[in-house]
Design a protein around this motif. Sequence first.
Motif, PDB file in Angstrom:
ATOM      1  N   GLY A  35       0.846  -1.210   0.136  1.00 47.62           N
ATOM      2  CA  GLY A  35      -0.087   0.006  -0.061  1.00 47.62           C
ATOM      3  C   GLY A  35       0.825   1.262  -0.097  1.00 47.62           C
ATOM      4  O   GLY A  35       0.618   2.378  -0.709  1.00 47.62           O
ATOM      5  N   ASP A  36       1.966   1.420   0.873  1.00 47.20           N
ATOM      6  CA  ASP A  36       2.924   2.408   0.845  1.00 47.20           C
ATOM      7  C   ASP A  36       3.566   2.507  -0.686  1.00 47.20           C
ATOM      8  O   ASP A  36       3.323   3.730  -1.133  1.00 47.20           O
ATOM      9  N   ALA A  69       2.256   1.628  -3.748  1.00 46.96           N
ATOM     10  CA  ALA A  69       1.180   2.029  -4.417  1.00 46.96           C
ATOM     11  C   ALA A  69       0.845   3.413  -4.191  1.00 46.96           C
ATOM     12  O   ALA A  69       0.540   4.255  -4.930  1.00 46.96           O
ATOM     13  N   THR A  70       0.811   3.996  -2.985  1.00 47.86           N
ATOM     14  CA  THR A  70       0.493   5.174  -2.559  1.00 47.86           C
ATOM     15  C   THR A  70       1.429   6.314  -3.280  1.00 47.86           C
ATOM     16  O   THR A  70       1.207   7.389  -3.872  1.00 47.86           O
ATOM     17  N   PHE A  71       2.871   5.799  -3.029  1.00 48.57           N
ATOM     18  CA  PHE A  71       3.935   6.545  -3.535  1.00 48.57           C
ATOM     19  C   PHE A  71       3.761   6.866  -4.904  1.00 48.57           C
ATOM     20  O   PHE A  71       4.053   7.706  -5.412  1.00 48.57           O
ATOM     21  N   LYS A  87       1.202   6.575  -6.862  1.00 48.72           N
ATOM     22  CA  LYS A  87       0.077   7.210  -7.400  1.00 48.72           C
ATOM     23  C   LYS A  87       0.209   8.740  -7.217  1.00 48.72           C
ATOM     24  O   LYS A  87      -0.098   9.470  -8.092  1.00 48.72           O
ATOM     25  N   ARG A  88       0.993   9.083  -6.026  1.00 45.83           N
ATOM     26  CA  ARG A  88       1.448  10.565  -5.936  1.00 45.83           C
ATOM     27  C   ARG A  88       2.307  11.199  -6.667  1.00 45.83           C
ATOM     28  O   ARG A  88       2.117  12.383  -7.324  1.00 45.83           O
TER      29      ARG A  88
END
Length: 153
Positions: free
Chosen positions: A92-93, A95-97, A99-100
């Motif tokens: 998740g970390d 993927a979040t990185f 995405k941002r």
Amino acid sequence: FRGGSRSELSQLGLGGMASPSRWASLLTYVAVLLFLGLISYFLLVVPRAPLPLEAIAALASAVGSGGEGQGDDWPASRIHVSASPGASPSAGDVATFVKRLSGFLAAEGVEVVVADGPPSSLVALSACVDGHYGALEACLARQSDSDGDASPL
């Protein structure tokens, strides 16, 4: 001063001729200015080749003038994001990185993707940083010898 005599002026250092060190300083200043002026003159007199205007115009027309077709000849930039095996971030970390990061770089036409793993060159070098400082140079030398390249990176 109200009508001071010459002897009063010389006592104050205002009368008489300047000292030899002052004259030397003035002459040195004038010599430096003349030297710099001569250098400036020679720099300005150097003949320069004219710009190849036809070649520049041909290059501009070949590349494009900033219209719709600009950038079609270049592949899109792509960034592969991976994590070090020792870092163990959650999926998740990452993927979040990604995405941002892709949100920030989308306007520039950069594609950001998650890689399967770190590049093999970094995996091979991770063994070098796990050891002590004294073994670092030997490990890097082994890596460069095995790669057949002078640089491990």
